[in-house]
Design a protein around this motif. Structure first.
Motif, PDB file in Angstrom:
ATOM      1  N   LEU A 153      22.873 -23.297 -22.122  1.00  0.00           N
ATOM      2  CA  LEU A 153      23.835 -24.108 -22.871  1.00  0.00           C
ATOM      3  C   LEU A 153      23.468 -25.588 -22.790  1.00  0.00           C
ATOM      4  O   LEU A 153      23.536 -26.304 -23.802  1.00  0.00           O
ATOM      5  N   MET A 154      23.068 -26.057 -21.612  1.00  0.00           N
ATOM      6  CA  MET A 154      22.655 -27.458 -21.493  1.00  0.00           C
ATOM      7  C   MET A 154      21.445 -27.748 -22.371  1.00  0.00           C
ATOM      8  O   MET A 154      21.373 -28.808 -23.016  1.00  0.00           O
ATOM      9  N   ALA A 155      20.505 -26.813 -22.426  1.00  0.00           N
ATOM     10  CA  ALA A 155      19.323 -27.010 -23.263  1.00  0.00           C
ATOM     11  C   ALA A 155      19.710 -27.067 -24.739  1.00  0.00           C
ATOM     12  O   ALA A 155      19.186 -27.894 -25.500  1.00  0.00           O
ATOM     13  N   PHE A 200      23.092 -24.390 -34.706  1.00  0.00           N
ATOM     14  CA  PHE A 200      23.534 -24.940 -33.423  1.00  0.00           C
ATOM     15  C   PHE A 200      24.997 -24.603 -33.136  1.00  0.00           C
ATOM     16  O   PHE A 200      25.361 -24.348 -31.981  1.00  0.00           O
ATOM     17  N   ALA A 201      25.826 -24.580 -34.174  1.00  0.00           N
ATOM     18  CA  ALA A 201      27.229 -24.204 -33.957  1.00  0.00           C
ATOM     19  C   ALA A 201      27.327 -22.775 -33.455  1.00  0.00           C
ATOM     20  O   ALA A 201      28.096 -22.466 -32.527  1.00  0.00           O
ATOM     21  N   LEU A 202      26.536 -21.887 -34.053  1.00  0.00           N
ATOM     22  CA  LEU A 202      26.533 -20.486 -33.610  1.00  0.00           C
ATOM     23  C   LEU A 202      25.986 -20.356 -32.197  1.00  0.00           C
ATOM     24  O   LEU A 202      26.541 -19.620 -31.365  1.00  0.00           O
ATOM     25  N   ALA A 203      24.896 -21.053 -31.923  1.00  0.00           N
ATOM     26  CA  ALA A 203      24.278 -20.951 -30.599  1.00  0.00           C
ATOM     27  C   ALA A 203      25.240 -21.406 -29.508  1.00  0.00           C
ATOM     28  O   ALA A 203      25.424 -20.715 -28.491  1.00  0.00           O
ATOM     29  N   MET A 204      25.873 -22.561 -29.718  1.00  0.00           N
ATOM     30  CA  MET A 204      26.796 -23.061 -28.696  1.00  0.00           C
ATOM     31  C   MET A 204      28.027 -22.170 -28.578  1.00  0.00           C
ATOM     32  O   MET A 204      28.523 -21.918 -27.477  1.00  0.00           O
ATOM     33  N   ALA A 205      28.514 -21.668 -29.707  1.00  0.00           N
ATOM     34  CA  ALA A 205      29.693 -20.806 -29.662  1.00  0.00           C
ATOM     35  C   ALA A 205      29.397 -19.496 -28.946  1.00  0.00           C
ATOM     36  O   ALA A 205      30.180 -19.040 -28.108  1.00  0.00           O
ATOM     37  N   LEU A 209      31.143 -18.412 -25.566  1.00  0.00           N
ATOM     38  CA  LEU A 209      31.885 -17.153 -25.573  1.00  0.00           C
ATOM     39  C   LEU A 209      31.372 -16.207 -24.491  1.00  0.00           C
ATOM     40  O   LEU A 209      32.156 -15.588 -23.770  1.00  0.00           O
ATOM     41  N   ALA A 210      30.049 -16.108 -24.383  1.00  0.00           N
ATOM     42  CA  ALA A 210      29.470 -15.236 -23.363  1.00  0.00           C
ATOM     43  C   ALA A 210      29.866 -15.699 -21.965  1.00  0.00           C
ATOM     44  O   ALA A 210      30.188 -14.886 -21.092  1.00  0.00           O
ATOM     45  N   ILE A 211      29.858 -17.011 -21.742  1.00  0.00           N
ATOM     46  CA  ILE A 211      30.230 -17.551 -20.426  1.00  0.00           C
ATOM     47  C   ILE A 211      31.705 -17.268 -20.142  1.00  0.00           C
ATOM     48  O   ILE A 211      32.067 -16.832 -19.041  1.00  0.00           O
ATOM     49  N   LEU A 212      32.573 -17.496 -21.135  1.00  0.00           N
ATOM     50  CA  LEU A 212      34.001 -17.262 -20.933  1.00  0.00           C
ATOM     51  C   LEU A 212      34.304 -15.782 -20.734  1.00  0.00           C
ATOM     52  O   LEU A 212      35.100 -15.406 -19.866  1.00  0.00           O
TER      53      LEU A 212
END
Length: 403
Positions: A153-155, A200-205, A209-212
């Motif tokens: 996510l940071m990357a 990028f919106a999909l990647a971050m989402a 989502l996976a983290i949550l």
């Protein structure tokens, strides 16, 4: 319909689906503030897409352009607040809100600059890059342990910031971003920009989502493995985690010991003072083990009034001292709901893992030591013989009654 219009419609739909997904996570646990903030960010993303789509209908597009900019920057701020809530960092409210107002004012006034000027393009894109770097800083500054998904996510946040900062140069290379705001969606740059935004919106989402969801699953697992009253592991979870701890200690070549404890005369406490007082006794004793475990050891409630703790990196003598300290402190502890002249005690069995043994062997020998403690009159500590049943002189020395 141009390609950019089509991508914009996809962005609108994707933002809606992502907002719904985050709300579903938030609905699963009303305490999930991060998910609500992420959902708010993507709702604002929907609003941004809708405003962008409507701009060609305006004769004077200054107001919708500036509004779209502010709404999207607000979406990045909401996302950053979600990150702050997730990673236990205080959201930088004042700097972000000040930046939102200042950047919006700047964008309003740069509308008077030539449309294809680099300064005007940078005034529009650089604030987004700054907010992405703020998100990166939030995750980076967290004291929580960062896993693989957190590092990815940071990357992605860093890459997203770079793509926002590079967009003015991309626009210049592609011939600009339209002769006027109404023509923006017909430009090649709009197609590239909206496509990059979608990626990028999909990647971050998906990452958030996976983290949550991982956090939710871990919490559900923890609840299923935790005894409600003592807040220690239940017997099944203790056995599984104890096996892992023993295997880890064996690989590292460090000693590992097991302490099993049984509350003395617990039935009489329930019978004479009620189950509520019995629960207080269990909670009080479990508190000692929770404090002792502290992330380094494995503690559990393995029966009604029986407890166990695996002490990694601890030999027999040190485990015996731990048991003695717990026995003494618990015996002196006043218990809510019990008369002041009533003290509660516990008996302890201690065993150290020997080469070639399994966790089952270790538990059997600790149980045998506990049986000796109870037969010796309770409120004492006993240590186990070796696997062969022989008692060494040192074992006999520390096996004396402590009460």
């Amino acid at each position: 319909m141009s390609g950019a219009n089509f991508i914009l419609l996809i962005n609108l739909s994707v933002a809606g689906l992502l907002a719904a997904s985050f709300m579903a996570v938030a609905f699963h646990d009303v305490g999930r503030a991060p998910a609500r903030w992420f959902a708010s960010g993507y709702v604002l993303g929907m609003a941004y897409s809708a405003i962008e789509f409507s701009i060609p209908a305006f004769t004077d597009a200054r107001l919708p352009v500036v509004t779209a900019f502010a709404v999207f920057l607000g979406a990045t701020i909401a996302f950053n607040v979600g990150l702050a809530r997730k990673y236990g960092v205080a959201p930088p409210w004042s700097p972000m809100l000040f930046f939102l107002v200042a950047a919006t004012i700047v964008v309003y006034f740069v509308q008077d600059l030539p449309r294809q000027s680099l300064g005007r393009m940078m005034a529009y894109q650089l604030p987004y890059a700054v907010m992405q770097f703020v998100g990166l800083a939030i995750v980076w500054s967290s004291r929580q342990r960062r896993g693989r998904l957190d590092r990815i996510l940071m990357a992605v946040l860093a890459a997203s910031a770079v793509q926002f900062a590079s967009k003015p140069f991309i626009a210049h290379a592609l011939g600009g971003w339209g002769a006027n705001p109404q023509a923006y969606l017909q430009s090649n740059y709009a197609l590239v920009s909206q496509s990059l935004g979608t990626v990028f919106a999909l990647a971050m989402a998906l990452l958030t989502l996976a983290i949550l969801v991982g956090d939710v699953l871990a919490e559900v697992t923890s609840r299923s493995e935790t005894d409600t009253l003592s807040r220690l592991l239940n017997r099944g979870a203790f056995t599984r985690q104890a096996e892992q701890a023993v295997l880890g200690a064996m690989r590292q070549g460090v000693p590992v010991a097991l302490v099993i404890a049984d509350l003395d005369h617990f039935k009489s406490i329930n019978d004479n003072f009620g189950h509520a007082s019995g629960d207080q006794v269990i909670e009080a004793f479990a508190g000692f083990l929770r404090a002792a475990a502290a992330g380094h050891h494995v503690a559990g409630r393995i029966g009604g009034e029986e407890f166990a703790i695996i002490l990694t990196g601890t030999n027999l003598a040190a485990a015996r001292l731990f048991a003695e300290g717990t026995r003494s402190a618990f015996g002196a502890l006043p218990i809510d709901g019990l008369p002041a002249d009533i003290s509660c005690t516990a008996s302890f069995g201690v065993a150290e893992l020997h080469p070639g043994e399994t966790i089952a062997d270790l538990m059997r020998r600790a149980d045998e030591a506990l049986y000796l403690a109870k037969n010796a009159g309770r409120d004492c500590v006993r240590v186990s013989a070796g696997p062969g049943g022989e008692w060494s002189s040192s074992a006999i020395a520390i096996n004396s009654r402590s009460a």
